[in-house]
Structures are given as structure tokens and as C-alpha cells.
Write a protein that holds these residues in place. Structure first.
Motif, PDB file in Angstrom:
ATOM      1  N   GLN A   1       0.849  -1.184   0.000  1.00 18.60           N
ATOM      2  CA  GLN A   1       0.000   0.000   0.000  1.00 18.60           C
ATOM      3  C   GLN A   1       0.887   1.237   0.000  1.00 18.60           C
ATOM      4  OE1 GLN A   1      -0.713   0.128   4.807  1.00 18.60           O
ATOM      5  NE2 GLN A   1      -2.251  -0.883   3.562  1.00 18.60           N
TER       6      GLN A   1
ATOM      7  N   ARG B   1      -8.543   6.204   5.501  1.00 19.11           N
ATOM      8  CA  ARG B   1      -8.723   5.422   4.291  1.00 19.11           C
ATOM      9  C   ARG B   1      -9.331   6.274   3.184  1.00 19.11           C
ATOM     10  NH1 ARG B   1      -8.930   0.001   3.918  1.00 19.11           N
ATOM     11  NH2 ARG B   1      -9.255  -0.122   6.167  1.00 19.11           N
TER      12      ARG B   1
ATOM     13  N   SER C   1      -9.651   6.521  -1.422  1.00 21.15           N
ATOM     14  CA  SER C   1      -9.585   5.701  -2.629  1.00 21.15           C
ATOM     15  C   SER C   1      -8.144   5.583  -3.107  1.00 21.15           C
ATOM     16  CB  SER C   1     -10.452   6.305  -3.729  1.00 21.15           C
ATOM     17  OG  SER C   1     -10.026   7.619  -4.034  1.00 21.15           O
ATOM     18  N   MET C   2      -7.835   4.433  -3.701  1.00 22.05           N
ATOM     19  CA  MET C   2      -6.486   4.207  -4.207  1.00 22.05           C
ATOM     20  C   MET C   2      -6.265   4.919  -5.538  1.00 22.05           C
ATOM     21  SD  MET C   2      -4.721   0.635  -5.228  1.00 22.05           S
ATOM     22  CE  MET C   2      -4.388   0.925  -6.936  1.00 22.05           C
TER      23      MET C   2
ATOM     24  N   TYR D   1     -11.128   1.601  -4.792  1.00 21.58           N
ATOM     25  CA  TYR D   1     -10.557   1.307  -3.480  1.00 21.58           C
ATOM     26  C   TYR D   1      -9.806  -0.022  -3.512  1.00 21.58           C
ATOM     27  CZ  TYR D   1     -13.610   5.009  -1.725  1.00 21.58           C
ATOM     28  OH  TYR D   1     -14.230   6.217  -1.511  1.00 21.58           O
ATOM     29  N   ARG D   2      -8.843  -0.126  -2.617  1.00 18.81           N
ATOM     30  CA  ARG D   2      -8.108  -1.377  -2.462  1.00 18.81           C
ATOM     31  C   ARG D   2      -8.641  -2.087  -1.225  1.00 18.81           C
ATOM     32  NH1 ARG D   2      -4.217  -3.555   0.540  1.00 18.81           N
ATOM     33  NH2 ARG D   2      -4.245  -1.670   1.831  1.00 18.81           N
TER      34      ARG D   2
ATOM     35  N   VAL E   1      -1.576  -3.294  -4.202  1.00 19.26           N
ATOM     36  CA  VAL E   1      -1.765  -2.000  -4.832  1.00 19.26           C
ATOM     37  C   VAL E   1      -1.373  -2.027  -6.306  1.00 19.26           C
ATOM     38  CG1 VAL E   1       0.499  -1.197  -4.030  1.00 19.26           C
ATOM     39  CG2 VAL E   1      -1.236   0.461  -4.659  1.00 19.26           C
TER      40      VAL E   1
ATOM     41  N   ASP F   1      -3.342   8.455  -8.170  1.00 21.63           N
ATOM     42  CA  ASP F   1      -3.004   7.038  -8.250  1.00 21.63           C
ATOM     43  C   ASP F   1      -1.964   6.723  -7.183  1.00 21.63           C
ATOM     44  OD1 ASP F   1      -2.426   4.458  -8.843  1.00 21.63           O
ATOM     45  OD2 ASP F   1      -1.904   4.783 -10.938  1.00 21.63           O
ATOM     46  N   ASP F   2      -2.413   6.053  -6.113  1.00 18.24           N
ATOM     47  CA  ASP F   2      -1.496   5.716  -5.026  1.00 18.24           C
ATOM     48  C   ASP F   2      -0.418   4.744  -5.472  1.00 18.24           C
ATOM     49  OD1 ASP F   2      -2.755   7.369  -3.309  1.00 18.24           O
ATOM     50  OD2 ASP F   2      -3.766   5.816  -2.134  1.00 18.24           O
ATOM     51  N   SER F   3      -0.696   3.946  -6.496  1.00 18.10           N
ATOM     52  CA  SER F   3       0.322   3.005  -6.951  1.00 18.10           C
ATOM     53  C   SER F   3       1.529   3.742  -7.520  1.00 18.10           C
ATOM     54  CB  SER F   3      -0.263   2.071  -8.015  1.00 18.10           C
ATOM     55  OG  SER F   3      -0.563   2.778  -9.212  1.00 18.10           O
TER      56      SER F   3
ATOM     57  N   TYR G   1       3.403   4.953  -4.537  1.00 15.20           N
ATOM     58  CA  TYR G   1       4.097   3.811  -3.942  1.00 15.20           C
ATOM     59  C   TYR G   1       5.312   3.421  -4.769  1.00 15.20           C
ATOM     60  CZ  TYR G   1       4.940  -1.104  -2.796  1.00 15.20           C
ATOM     61  OH  TYR G   1       5.535  -2.289  -2.464  1.00 15.20           O
TER      62      TYR G   1
ATOM     63  N   ASN H   1       4.841  -0.431   2.784  1.00 12.20           N
ATOM     64  CA  ASN H   1       4.427   0.897   2.358  1.00 12.20           C
ATOM     65  C   ASN H   1       5.610   1.845   2.495  1.00 12.20           C
ATOM     66  OD1 ASN H   1       4.474   1.648   5.194  1.00 12.20           O
ATOM     67  ND2 ASN H   1       2.477   0.644   5.355  1.00 12.20           N
TER      68      ASN H   1
END
Length: 830
Positions: A52, A150, A152-153, A299-300, A306, A336-338, A341, A398
């Protein structure tokens, strides 16, 4: 017999006493097997660990929210908030209760004591609120949720110059498509208004027919329903009986009969009313690049990776969604959290790899290249083994945990180095390999064990930090302590066997590579000996001959170091600032400001931000990419909280005086410019706007709330407002202080209705007057129905042009029990 066994052991250890170190140093199979077991456990854990961008942090807070459509804050406070507070304040685990009464919404947040069980506390809060039986009839059921960070991813934006209904339905279609992907389980469409059917009847028609809006609503209820009548059992089968009459769209409602006379004439709803199948009249405006937009949030779920979710979404958008979009409609990946990350993981991994390479080079220069290789192998083993510890304690990979790995490398490297150096020293003295490994390790084992335990003790208190910040950094002590203990085992029990094969003093390099490294090591040794015999020896002699000067210098340096903090030279902060790729301005206008006016000011802030970014772009090289990737303007909701923090107000109820302006910047490695510097330039460009209640600028990923909050109280509300305003003005004049605001709202002007005494002689009550006034200007709810995925409400009310002025209120006629109309009894303006 025992003597023979002891002699055999001494022979195996070449005369050294028996023990775990001697056994492992002389047993290649045991040492290699131990190393393989640690590596296997870590690699197996690597595949099972969640990935994550940021850790999910519970804030130990439960929120109770109640929607009360059309109610003013004072009414919400008296009829809902106060009642909930009385119930939850007495709970054993309640530490503090904070409430908010907003138009049409009540929010009560219960902060729990440290260590409280969130599940049990949730049940207690639900039970306490469930005992309240006196909520207003128009209020919705209470909603309960545990608050955390929390989000959205992936946030997609669907935008285009098409009708609002078409844009919403397209977003729902994209939501359904993404929800069918194997790696995606949670998708939600946000930033849209709910559907609503509004039956608007002009007052002149109501008077002509002798009807009220309540009569219209009753007719809709009676004529629109599906109702089961049970079933009948025939000889062959069971047959259900059900009445079908539910209306679903505008045409259905227009056909409802309001009046049916004995002569056969009927009055249908479409004959007297304008039936609009549209959206709720809420103050929500969302624009992307100046065009209407809708959010689709991905969401993840727990257990999903992720990168797997991101890859599936990106591939589906590029190959399926984009080619099928209608003309004039676009879709963009706003957040985009990916990507966050991946970028931060690459940076931290490169830093970690660089640290390992530097360790290898240093050991190769000063000791021996084979020794350096085994030390680096030990570091890698400790790091991989810590992954098994993370899996056992349910931690995720993470940004925080990756940072912990990099930090731990600089700590655990000492364990292997000191053991390797002592074994190397024994080997250079001519001691045989296994004996040198045993003796060198035993000589340093006590000091090494206590050094590791000291470091473990230093990081142990971090395991007990309470609250959200403790949850954020919980991976740091776990990973460091785990790597320290594994490194200790590796240095004392595995590394000695690997270093027992080092060359002795009799070894001569036989090939070009060995001669090259031997020459470099000899060169470094000569310069190191010069330093040891020269400056270092002189400094040691001076220190021993003049201890008073040395002690005084140390004390003076200590005092100077301490003074750097209060002097402001070394800054202090509760948590490090983590810059993101978004800069945000949260605008708050005075209460009562229309949404259109708020949008105008938001556009003014957007233009100021664009001017700053254009100016900064001109100062950069021509080959550099643009700083700006996109901009969003939202009226009615606060911006998305990226890494953490509590949103100070709920977002279930759009507020016309709230807006957010979000600029998406190019990634950090492309722009080479601080996000905080851009935010400050934007703040200076905007300056002070006298007609704005407050503006907050931010460019951080993790938001833990305002750095400083002051709570003021006074028995006199008017005096409290004056004090708060003076405090705000005083703080704004302090150098270095910015984004100062008060959360007190002066309120919105209102028309208060009172019933005159003479009106009671007509049989009119306050309840009847209030109900008819609400029906006219807010609407009376006729029914609710489920249409597709959404619950649609049907309201009967006056048309827009008959409820948009004070004179409309003053001239509205109240129907008495006898059927006559009477003008409103009394009005008072505030």
C-alpha cells in the motif's frame, strides 16, 4: 567415555571449547541451512505481504451522523446533537465528544480512550443512540462509522460538456465495468447529485382546486406503490398475489389522478403540476479543466495488492474505456497511489542499495573483498528475514516500512563489521581459519550482544506511541528491532563459518584481479597508517596530556548544540513534512454565500495559481516539462485527505460556502522544485481577500490537522465572537503565522415565523403552520422508491419562482381547518 567425547569435540573445533559459536563456525551445513531458512521465510512472506502507498490509520474515533433534510443548524443542535451528546458522554470509553450542527446534518464524534476496543465501543455507541426515541420524524436513521485515513487508491475523473444525467450514467457504467475486473472489488461514483422527482404546483392552481401540497403528496402515495397480498394455493402450484402500481419516471407521475369527480371528470397531476425528473437542488459544483466532471473512486480491499489493482485499472481504461467514450468526453487518472508507492519505493530502494554498495566498497578497501561479500550477504539476509516478522505481526509494505529498512541498514551493518574485523585480525595473525572464526567471534560477542540490546531498548518505546501517529510509525520499531535481532544471530552463528575460509598471511595473489585489489588495499593501508601515526596519534596525546581542555570543549559543544533548538537554527516539528504532487487551497466564504459566488472566488484563486505556475515555468529550462498537469475546482466539499488527518466537517451535506482548488503537479523527479515553495508562492499571489472567511493552502501528503489549535469559551455568545475575531486578527499580524481562521460561524440570516394569538381562533396551530411552510418552501416528501441503484425521493413543493423572495413568504396563505386561506400571521427578519 565422557572424556573421549570431549576430546572428539575439541578435535572438531580444533582445540577450542565447545559451544554454539564453535559448533556453527565449524559446521558448514548448519550455517548454510540456517541462512537458507531465514531467506526462505522472508521470501515466502514477501509474496503474502500487502502493499500500500500509506498505512491505514484508525483515529480511535467513532462518528455518528444524522441527516435532517431542510433543518437549520439550531434545530439540528436542539433536536439531535444535544440528545446524542447526553447519551454518549456517559460511556466508559469516551474520552471527548465533538459535535457539529450543519444545515441538514448532525455529526457527533466520540473520541475513545487509548486502548479501548473499537468494536465494543461501536456497539455501546449504537446502543446508546438507539435508546433515543425523540428524534424528529423527518430525520434519517443514524449512521455510524469508525474514522480513519482510508481514501480511494485511484481517483478517476470523467468530464465533458454533456448533460449532467448522461455524465452520471456514464460514470456508473465505468464503475460497473471496473467492478467486474478480477483484481478490483470496490468502485464508487462520487461527486454527483442524487436523483429527485420534484412535483411543483403553482399556488394559484392549489387555491383554485382547494388543495394543499399535503393533499398532492397524499395522492401520490396512494397511487404509487407495489404491495404484496400473499399467495393462493391451487391444486397444482402456489401463486403469489401482488398489486402493481409503482410509478418510476416523470410520465408515470403525470398520470396520477389527484381529483376524481362523480361526473367522471378527473384532474391528473400533469394537468396542474410541473413534474421534473432531475436532481436534488444541492450546492455541489465540480469542474475539471473548466468542464463538468464526476469522480470514480477505486478502493483497495484488504488483501489486494496496490500494483495488481492499478495494473488492472490502467489496462482496462486504455484498452476498453477510452476507445468507447463518446465525443466530447474524456477520462483522466487524477490520483493514483500506486504511482506514489512505486516512485517512493524506487527512491528508498535505490538509497538502500547505495548504502549496501558503500558498505561493500569500504570493507573491500580496508579488509578483504571476500569478507565484504559475506557481510553484504548477511545484511541482505537480515532484511529479507525481517519480512517474515512483518507478516507475523500483520504489517504491510508501504512508504513507512521501506524507510525503516533503509534506516536499519545503517544500524545493523555494525554487527557484521565488528565480527568480520576481529576474525580478519585473528586470521592475519596466522591463526587457522575455523579457530580464527571462533576466537574472533567470542572476543566480541558480549559487547555485540549488549550493543544490540541497547539499540533494541532505544526503539522499544516507539512501539507504545498512542494515537494515529503511533499507528503511522508502528512499522519502524518492528522492522528495526527485527533486523537487529536477526543480524545478531547472523553475525554470531552464520557469518563466522563463512569467514573461516578467509586467506591467511601466507596467501599471495595469483591472478590479475586479486593483485589489483591487493594493491588497492595496500595503498589504503599505507595512507591509513600515516593518519593513525600522525594526526590521530597527536590528537590522542594532546587529549591525554590536557584532559581539562578536552572536557571543557565537550561541555561547550554540548551547550552550543542544545542552544541551536531554542535559537531556531535547528527547526522542530511533531512529524516530518511529506510533500506530495498536489497543491490545494480550501476556500471558506461567509455563511449564506451562494454556490455561484463561491465558485467565482474559487476561479479567482485558480487564476492566481495558474499565474504562479506559468511564472515558475518561464524560469525553468525550455526542455523542462510543464509544472501543471491538471486542475480541479469543487464547490460544496472539502478536498480529499491524502495520507491522514480528520476532515473537520462531514462531506455528506454539500455546503455552498466551501470550495477546494486542486492543482496536480508533475512528479517530483520531473519538476525538481519543492511543493511547499510553490504553495507559498501561491499564497503570496492571492494575498488577503477581505470578503473571504478563510483560505488554507496545503501541499503535504500526510495532514495531521492544524499545528496549533486554541479553544475559547465564554458564557456570552456575542462576546465570544468578538474575542475570537480579535484573536484571529492578532495572530495574523504575527510574522510567520498564516492560514489563521476561526471555526465559529455567525450563521445565516433567517425569517422566523410566529403564530399570532388571533390566528388560534381559526383553529390554526403552530404545527400546522410549520408543516405547510415546510411543504411550500422545502417540500413535502411524498414517497421514496428504489430506481436502479439509487433511492429516489419524490417531493411536492411550490415552483422555484414562487419561493425565491421574502415577499413569497410574507404572501403565502395558510389553509385553516375550515378550508379558508389566511395570510401568514407574523414574520420577523434576522
Amino acid at each position: 567415555m565422557q572424556q573421549v567425547q570431549s576430546m572428539n569435540q575439541n578435535d572438531a573445533y580444533q582445540g577450542e571449547p565447545a559451544g554454539p559459536i564453535a559448533f556453527m563456525a565449524s559446521n558448514r551445513v548448519a550455517a548454510n541451512l540456517s541462512m537458507v531458512v531465514i531467506l526462505a521465510a522472508g521470501l515466502v512472506a514477501l509474496g503474502a505481504l500487502e502493499r500500500q502507498a500509506w498505512p491505514t490509520v484508525p483515529f480511535n474515533t467513532i462518528e455518528v451522523s444524522v441527516v435532517y433534510p431542510g433543518a437549520v443548524p439550531e434545530e439540528v443542535e436542539e433536536s439531535i446533537v444535544v440528545k446524542i451528546e447526553e447519551q454518549v458522554e456517559a460511556l466508559e470509553d469516551a474520552k471527548a465528544v465533538k459535535s457539529l450542527a450543519a444545515p441538514g446534518l448532525a455529526s457527533v464524534r466520540v473520541e475513545l480512550k487509548t486502548g479501548a476496543d473499537i468494536g465494543e465501543a461501536m456497539d455501546e455507541v449504537k446502543s446508546a443512540v438507539g435508546r433515543i426515541q425523540s428524534f424528529p420524524g423527518a430525520a434519517e436513521r443514524p449512521q455510524f462509522r469508525e474514522m480513519d485515513n482510508r481514501t480511494s487508491m485511484i481517483r478517476l475523473i470523467v468530464f465533458g460538456d454533456i448533460p449532467e444525467r448522461s455524465l452520471k450514467e456514464l460514470a456508473h457504467q465505468i464503475e460497473d465495468d471496473l467492478g467486474t475486473l478480477p483484481n478490483v472489488s470496490q468502485v464508487e461514483t462520487t461527486g454527483t447529485r442524487n436523483y429527485e422527482i420534484s412535483i411543483e404546483v403553482p399556488i394559484i392552481r392549489l387555491r383554485a382546486l382547494g388543495l394543499t401540497l399535503d393533499d398532492v403528496a397524499d395522492a401520490v402515495r396512494r397511487s404509487s406503490l407495489d404491495l404484496s397480498a400473499g399467495s393462493i394455493d391451487t391444486q397444482d402450484a402456489q401463486v403469489r398475489v401482488r398489486t402493481i402500481g409503482q410509478s418510476y419516471d416523470q410520465l408515470d407521475f403525470e398520470e396520477i389522478i389527484v381529483i376524481a369527480r362523480k361526473d367522471g371528470t378527473v384532474v391528473r397531476l400533469g394537468d396542474i403540476a410541473d413534474v421534473r425528473d432531475a436532481f436534488q437542488n444541492t450546492d455541489l459544483i465540480l469542474r475539471h479543466q473548466g468542464r463538468p466532471a464526476v469522480f470514480v473512486e477505486v478502493y483497495r480491499a484488504e488483501g489486494e495488492q496496490v500494483m495488481d489493482v492499478a495494473e488492472a485499472v490502467h489496462e482496462h481504461i486504455a484498452n476498453v474505456i477510452v476507445p468507447s467514450l463518446p465525443d466530447g468526453v474524456g477520462i483522466t487518472i487524477w490520483n493514483d497511489d500506486s504511482q506514489t508507492y512505486s516512485e517512493r519505493a524506487d527512491i528508498l530502494l535505490r538509497n538502500g542499495l547505495m548504502g549496501i554498495v558503500l558498505v561493500f566498497i569500504s570493507l573491500a578497501l580496508f579488509l578483504e573483498i571476500r569478507l565484504a561479500l559475506w557481510v553484504v550477504a548477511g545484511l541482505i539476509t537480515s532484511g529479507i528475514g525481517a519480512l517474515a516478522v512483518m507478516l507475523a505481526l500483520d504489517l504491510a509494505i508501504n512508504t513507512i516500512s521501506l524507510f525503516a529498512f533503509v534506516l536499519a541498514i545503517g544500524i545493523i551493518v555494525d554487527d557484521a563489521i565488528v565480527v568480520a574485523e576481529h576474525i580478519h585480525y585473528e586470521r592475519n595473525r596466522g591463526v587457522p581459519g575455523v579457530v580464527a572464526a571462533i576466537r574472533g567471534t567470542r572476543r566480541i560477542k558480549k559487547a555485540l550482544i549488549f550493543a544490540v540490546l541497547t539499540s533494541v531498548a532505544a526503539f522499544t518505546p516507539l512501539l507504545f506511541i498512542p494515537g494515529g501517529i503511533g499507528e503511522v510509525w508502528s512499522a519502524l520499531p518492528v522492522i528495526v528491532i527485527g533486523m537487529l535481532l536477526i543480524s545478531l544471530v547472523e553475525a554470531l552463528l552464520i557469518l563466522p563459518n563463512h569467514l573461516s575460509h578467509l586467506h591467511g598471511p601466507e596467501w599471495k595473489p595469483s591472478n590479475l584481479v586479486d593483485r589489483f585489489f591487493a594493491w588497492i588495499r595496500d595503498f589504503v593501508d599505507r595512507w591509513l597508517n600515516r593518519f593513525l601515526d600522525g594526526p590521530l596519534d597527536g590528537a590522542l596525546r594532546f587529549s591525554t596530556n590536557h584532559p581539562g581542555i578536552v572536557v571543557a570543549g565537550i561541555v561547550g559543544l554540548f551547550v552550543v548544540s542544545l542552544s541551536l533548538v531554542p535559537a531556531g537554527i535547528v527547526p522542530t516539528t511533531f512529524a516530518p513534512v511529506v510533500e506530495g504532487d498536489f497543491i490545494t487551497a480550501t476556500l471558506e466564504m461567509p455563511d449564506g454565500t451562494p454556490a455561484d459566488r463561491t465558485y467565482e472566488v474559487a476561479m479567482e484563486l485558480e487564476r492566481a495559481g495558474r499565474r504562479v505556475l506559468e511564472r515558475l515555468d518561464r524560469e525553468r529550462p525550455d526542455s523542462a516539462s510543464s509544472l501543471l498537469s491538471g486542475v480541479n475546482v469543487t464547490v460544496g466539499q472539502r478536498p480529499r485527505v491524502e495520507g491522514g488527518g480528520l476532515d473537520p466537517t462531514p462531506t455528506q451535506n454539500p455546503q455552498a460556502n466551501i470550495a477546494s482548488i486542486e492543482f496536480k503537479l508533475s512528479s517530483a523527479h520531473q519538476r525538481n522544485m519543492s511543493t511547499i515553495a510553490i504553495v507559498q508562492a501561491w499564497r503570496e499571489e492571492v494575498g488577503i481577500l477581505p470578503y473571504v472567511r478563510g483560505i488554507e493552502f496545503s501541499g503535504e501528503v500526510i495532514d495531521l490537522g492544524s499545528p496549533v489549535e486554541a479553544v475559547l469559551s465564554h458564557p456570552d455568545p456575542e462576546r465570544l465572537v468578538e474575542i475570537a475575531d480579535s484573536v484571529v486578527e492578532g495572530l495574523r499580524s504575527v510574522a510567520g503565522v498564516f492560514d489563521v481562521r476561526s471555526d465559529h460561524t455567525p450563521g445565516v440570516g433567517e425569517i422566523q415565523l410566529e403564530l399570532r394569538p388571533e390566528a388560534r381562533t381559526l383553529g390554526l396551530t403552530v404545527e400546522e403552520m410549520a408543516r405547510q411552510a415546510r411543504a411550500a418552501f422545502f417540500g413535502v416528501e411524498a414517497l421514496r422508491m428504489q430506481r436502479d441503484r439509487e433511492e429516489v425521493r419524490v417531493y411536492a413543493r411550490l415552483p422555484d419562482d414562487e419561493r425565491d423572495a421574502i415577499t413569497d413568504v410574507e404572501g403565502y396563505l395558510i389553509r385553516t381547518r375550515s378550508g379558508g386561506g389566511r395570510s401568514r400571521s407574523a414574520t420577523r427578519h434576522q
